[in-house]
Design a protein around this motif. Sequence first.
Motif, PDB file in Angstrom:
ATOM      1  N   GLU A  17      -3.925   2.307   8.556  1.00 25.97           N
ATOM      2  CA  GLU A  17      -3.591   1.563   7.337  1.00 25.97           C
ATOM      3  C   GLU A  17      -3.883   2.372   6.067  1.00 25.97           C
ATOM      4  N   THR A  18      -4.875   3.235   6.118  1.00 23.88           N
ATOM      5  CA  THR A  18      -5.265   4.039   4.948  1.00 23.88           C
ATOM      6  C   THR A  18      -5.117   5.520   5.274  1.00 23.88           C
ATOM      7  N   ALA A 192     -11.495   0.375   4.341  1.00 21.21           N
ATOM      8  CA  ALA A 192     -11.267   1.782   4.018  1.00 21.21           C
ATOM      9  C   ALA A 192     -10.702   1.864   2.602  1.00 21.21           C
ATOM     10  N   SER A 194      -8.920   4.341  -0.307  1.00 21.62           N
ATOM     11  CA  SER A 194      -8.186   5.570  -0.534  1.00 21.62           C
ATOM     12  C   SER A 194      -8.678   6.229  -1.821  1.00 21.62           C
ATOM     13  N   ALA A 199      -9.669   9.090   2.706  1.00 25.39           N
ATOM     14  CA  ALA A 199     -10.223   7.770   3.001  1.00 25.39           C
ATOM     15  C   ALA A 199     -11.747   7.799   3.089  1.00 25.39           C
ATOM     16  N   ASP A 223     -10.939   3.342   8.747  1.00 23.81           N
ATOM     17  CA  ASP A 223     -10.166   2.151   9.109  1.00 23.81           C
ATOM     18  C   ASP A 223     -10.742   1.490  10.357  1.00 23.81           C
TER      19      ASP A 223
END
Length: 256
Positions: A17-18, A192, A194, A199, A223
């Motif tokens: 996701e990140t 997490a 950014s 990350a 994540d």
Amino acid sequence: MEVIRQDLGAHFPGVGETPLHPAKNPAQRHLAAVLLFVAMIVGILLSLQSNDLNDRLQMMGLGLALGVLGAALLFWELSVTVGVVRFENQSPLLRFSYSPGLGVLYPLAAVLIMFPAIVAIFALLRGEAAAEIGVGRRTVYVLGIFGFVFFVQQLWALRVPRGLELTSEGVRGVSGAGRIVLNWDDLSAAAAISTRSGAKLGLHVKTGEVHVLPRRLIGSDPDAVAAIINYYLRHPADRGRFATPDAAIQAVAQGS
């Protein structure tokens, strides 16, 4: 103590996701390490051209120090990959950590930075003239003080447990990022984050405070760690699984 590397896969909750790394190509990410390696080679070559033993030892020490710093930057950067977590298998709790060998690099660099000053001091004790002591006393003594402070800083960080610990009471750690002790009731979520350097793991406290942890200090994909923390934040009855880290992580994959 053994640190286990476990690839959770792309389907583990939260993974991917990140962006793990900043939006740069690999050459840009590793540029600083490459430049330090080049500086190491230059320093070693210069040391071989000198006829003065003190100068040779000092330049060699500085070159090796730059090389170790380059290796530290490179290996720390490569130590975390997407979907991979590292945890200690001999701990009675779930502790995300990094490979023990990585923790040696910065203290070793600090010792090598001090080395030219040590050479200069021994030369003075042998009665050699100050003008004959390698690259100059002021330069090496400044480097020596910097190396000593750097070394003490590395030792001071050891007062905090290495890695991020999950216990039945809460979350604690992290050596290299300051002491964090949070009860589960104090924690609102983990996520997490950014950043320009990639990350990081954010621990959000109910008071609004956010503790941001570099991924290298937990040796794991932020994540995945955030998903694990959030699972046990929502399922307090399952926190007894921490005594068997493998089972604790698998429970998240099955229960999310």
